[in-house]
Design an enzyme around this catalytic site. Structure first.
Site, mmCIF file in Angstrom:
data_model
loop_
_atom_site.group_PDB
_atom_site.id
_atom_site.type_symbol
_atom_site.label_atom_id
_atom_site.label_comp_id
_atom_site.label_asym_id
_atom_site.label_seq_id
_atom_site.Cartn_x
_atom_site.Cartn_y
_atom_site.Cartn_z
ATOM 1 N N ASP A 219 -21.412 -80.372 -37.414
ATOM 2 C CA ASP A 219 -20.306 -81.158 -38.517
ATOM 3 C C ASP A 219 -19.311 -80.187 -38.924
ATOM 4 O OD1 ASP A 219 -20.152 -83.667 -39.758
ATOM 5 O OD2 ASP A 219 -20.297 -82.334 -41.570
ATOM 6 N N GLU A 278 -9.118 -80.891 -36.045
ATOM 7 C CA GLU A 278 -7.682 -80.222 -35.723
ATOM 8 C C GLU A 278 -7.084 -81.322 -35.140
ATOM 9 O OE1 GLU A 278 -6.132 -77.942 -36.745
ATOM 10 O OE2 GLU A 278 -7.333 -77.299 -37.802
HETATM 11 C C1 GLC Z 1 -17.943 -85.370 -40.546
HETATM 12 C C2 GLC Z 1 -19.120 -86.679 -40.665
HETATM 13 C C3 GLC Z 1 -18.400 -87.428 -41.718
HETATM 14 C C4 GLC Z 1 -18.733 -86.721 -42.974
HETATM 15 C C5 GLC Z 1 -18.057 -85.447 -42.988
HETATM 16 C C6 GLC Z 1 -18.432 -84.561 -44.165
HETATM 17 O O1 GLC Z 1 -16.782 -85.648 -40.325
HETATM 18 O O2 GLC Z 1 -18.818 -87.317 -39.142
HETATM 19 O O3 GLC Z 1 -19.081 -88.695 -41.725
HETATM 20 O O4 GLC Z 1 -18.442 -87.648 -44.031
HETATM 21 O O5 GLC Z 1 -18.127 -84.515 -41.816
HETATM 22 O O6 GLC Z 1 -20.036 -83.909 -43.892
#
Ligand code: GLC
Length: 517
Positions: A219, A278
Site C-alpha cells: 500500500d 504518482e
Molecule cells: C491505499 C488504499 C486506500 C487507503 C490508502 C491508505 O491507497 O488503496 O484504500 O485508503 O491506501 O492506506
C-alpha cells in the site's frame, strides 16, 4: 488551503501520464496471471452477519476458478478498528474476528492453491492504526523503546496536509507532542528511518510468507517516511491546492524498498506489487526492476474519465515506446465502478472493456463484481457516507463554516463508498450478467498465448474504433473495439469472439488473423 482528495488526486493525476513498469524483463508467473481484487468487507458474507469475510471468500473459490482468474488480491483482513476499512492495522499477524481466524486464512490459501489460484495480500507498512500497541507505547513516554517508531515533533514543522483532507499533524495529549499522519489521524505514519521499524516490518512480511502467500500488494509504498530532514520543507501550494512534493519519494526510499524486496525475494517466486501514488512515468519506472518491485499499479488507463479510443491507442503506444508492461484495471475499491463511470451502464460497452482488459498487453486486475456487472451504490444521505475520506471532507467543510448541504455535496464527491457495496451475487445468473462473457474471454486468453505473452503488432484508432494486434510466435490475433455506438463493417472471418449490442449489431471482434511463416 485545500488538498485534493486522495482518490480524486490519483484520478486527476492520471491525466494520461501514469504508467507502470515491469522492467523489460518478463519472466514471472504474475505476468501471465489475471488477478481479481477482493475487497474483503463487501465481497461475500460467509457467516450471515451482512458483511464479507474469509469464509465467504472460500465459498466463492469454485466460482472464481470457473470464471478463470488465476490470482486473488485480498485487501486488508487484519485486526483493525476499520476507520479506513482495514487500511489501519492494529495487529499485523492475525485476522480480524469480523473476517474470521488465522485457520480460515490458511484454509483460504489451501483451497485457492488447490484451485490453481495464487493469493497476494495487501500490506500496509506506511502507517499503523493509532490503536496498534506500538503507538500506544510510543505516546506513553519519551523513553519508550517505541517512541522512535513514529514521527513526533514538539511544534508543527511544516504545512503538510493529509491525503484525505486537513492537516497531517495531530496533537496527542498523552505525549504532549504532534505526530504525523499522511491519511486519517487514526493512521499514524511509521518512522522508516528507524532500523527497528524496518526489522519489525521485515518480520511481518516473513510471517505471511511462511504461511504461504504468493506475494504482496504494498500500500502507498512510495509514501514511506525515510527522511526526517524532509519535514523542514513546506509543500508548495498552488491556487489553494497543496502539491505533495516533499511528503513522498523521500531520500532513502529506494533503500527501504530494496530491503523489502530482499526479504520477499529470498522466498523464490514471490510477487511484489507496489501502489505508487504518482503520475510521473520516470518516477514510477524507477521503483520497478531487479532488487525493487516486480510491478507497480498505474492509473493512466484505469482512471480515464470517458471511453475514448484515441486516448486508449495513445496510451498503448506510449507504453510501448517506453517499454512498459502495465497493470490493467478500470475499477477498484478507491474509484467509482467503470460500469457507471465509463460505460454509462451500457452493458455492451462493459463487454467491450472486458475484451480490452483481457486482450491488451499487461496484467489485468478485475475488481470484484465487475463481471455481474455491479453498479455504484448511491450515496444519497449522510447516513450512506461511510468512507473516512468523505467524512473528513464533511467535517472540514463544516469547520470552515459551510452549510450542512454544501459540506455533504463536497464530501460525497470525495467518498469512495460508491464501489464498496456488497456484491449482489443473486444477480450473477441474470440474463444481462457479463460473467459468461468474462468466462469465455478468460478461456480464450488461456488458449491463445499471444493474448498474454504477445507483443503488439499494429495499434490503430479511427472514428471511435480501436484496433490492435497481439502476436506470439506463429499466432496473430486482431482485436476491433467500437466504443462510440456506430457499427462499422468488421471482418467476420476466423472470429474468436464477437460483441453484439442490444440491436444485434456487431461492436467488437476478436479474430485470428494469420499464421506467420
Ligand atoms: C491505499 C488504499 C486506500 C487507503 C490508502 C491508505 O491507497 O488503496 O484504500 O485508503 O491506501 O492506506
Amino acid at each position: 488551503m485545500a488538498c485534493a482528495a486522495y482518490a480524486h488526486a490519483i484520478i486527476k493525476n492520471a491525466g494520461g501520464r501514469g504508467f507502470v513498469y515491469n522492467s523489460m524483463k518478463r519472466s514471472g508467473w504474475y505476468e501471465n496471471t489475471v488477478f481479481y481484487e477482493i475487497y474483503v468487507p463487501s465481497f461475500c458474507d460467509g457467516d450471515g452477519d451482512g458483511t464479507g469475510d474469509l469464509k465467504g471468500v472460500i465459498s466463492r473459490i469454485p466460482y472464481l476458478r470457473q470464471l478463470g482468474i488465476s490470482g486473488i488480491w485480498l485487501t486488508p483482513f487484519y485486526p483493525s478498528p476499520r476507520v479506513d476499512n482495514g487500511y489501519d492495522i492494529r495487529d499485523y499477524r492475525n485476522v480480524d474476528p469480523a473476517f474470521g481466524t488465522l485457520a480460515d486464512f490458511d484454509m483460504l490459501l489451501r483451497k485457492a492453491h488447490q484451485a490453481g489460484i495464487r493469493v497476494i495480500i495487501d500490506m500496509v507498512l506506511n502507517h499503523t492504526s493509532d490503536l496498534h500497541p506500538w503507538f500506544q507505547e510510543s505516546r506513553r513516554s519519551a523513553h519508550s523503546p517505541y517512541r522512535d517508531y513514529y514521527l513526533w515533533e514538539k511544534e508543527i514543522p511544516c504545512n503538510w496536509e493529509s491525503f484525505f483532507d486537513g492537516s497531517a499533524w495531530e496533537y496527542d495529549d498523552t505525549a504532549g507532542m504532534y505526530y504525523y499522519h499522511a491519511f486519517s489521524r487514526n493512521q499514524v505514519c511509521l518512522n522508516w528511518s528507524s532500523p527497528q521499524v524496518r526489522r519489525e516490518c521485515a518480520d511481518i512480511l516473513r510471517f505471511w510468507l511462511d504461511r504461504g502467500v504468493d506475494g504482496f500488494r504494498l500500500d502507498v509504498i512510495n509514501f514511506l517516511k525515510t527522511d526526517r530532514g524532509a519535514f523542514h520543507a513546506d509543500n508548495p501550494v498552488e491556487n489553494g491546492v497543496t502539491r505533495h512534493v516533499y511528503d513522498k519519494n523521500q531520500k532513502g526510499i529506494y533503500e527501504a524498498i530494496r530491503e523489502i524486496s530482499r526479504v520477499v525475494h529470498a522466498y523464490p517466486g514471490k510477487y511484489l506489487l507496489g501502489e505508487i501514488g504518482e503520475d510521473d512515468l520516470c518516477l514510477i519506472k524507477s521503483y520497478v526492476g531487479d532488487g525493487l518491485l516486480d510491478s507497480a499499479f498505474q492509473f493512466n488507463l484505469g482512471s480515464m474519465e470517458k471511453l475514448d479510443a484515441a486516448f486508449m491507442a495513445d496510451q498503448m503506444r506510449r507504453m510501448e515506446a517506453e517499454g512498459v508492461y502495465p497493470t490493467l484495471f478500470f475499477s477498484s475499491h478507491d474509484m467509482r465502478r467503470h460500469f457507471n463511470r465509463l460505460c454509462g451502464k451500457d452493458r455492451t460497452k462493459a463487454e467491450l472493456l472486458a475484451v480490452f482488459l483481457l486482450t491488451a498487453k499487461g496484467i489485468p486486475f478485475l475488481y470484484q463484481g465487475e463481471e455481474i456487472p455491479m453498479e455504484d451504490v448511491p450515496v444519497e444521505s449522510l447516513r450512506d457516507l461511510k468512507d473516512i475520506q468523505g467524512r473528513y471532507g464533511y467535517d472540514k467543510k463544516l469547520a470552515e463554516g459551510e452549510s450542512e448541504e454544501a459540506a455533504f455535496l463536497y464530501a460525497r464527491e470525495r467518498s469512495r463508498d460508491y464501489s464498496r457495496g456488497m456484491v449482489e451475487w443473486e444477480r450473477e445468473g441474470d440474463r444481462d450478467s457479463l460473467a459468461r462473457a468474462y468466462r469465455k474471454l478468460l478461456d480464450i486468453r488461456k488458449r491463445h498465448l499471444s493474448l498474454s505473452m504477445g507483443e503488439y503488432g499494429e495499434i490503430r484508432q479511427q472514428d471511435g474504433l480501436l484496433y490492435y494486434q497481439r502476436i506470439w510466435e506463429k499466432e496473430k490475433i486482431g482485436v476491433y473495439l467500437c466504443f462510440d455506438g456506430h457499427s462499422p463493417e468488421l471482418p467476420h472471418t476466423d472470429v474468436l469472439y464477437e460483441v453484439m449490442d442490444g440491436n444485434g449489431r456487431t461492436r467488437g471482434i476478436m479474430r485470428y488473423e494469420q499464421e506467420i511463416g
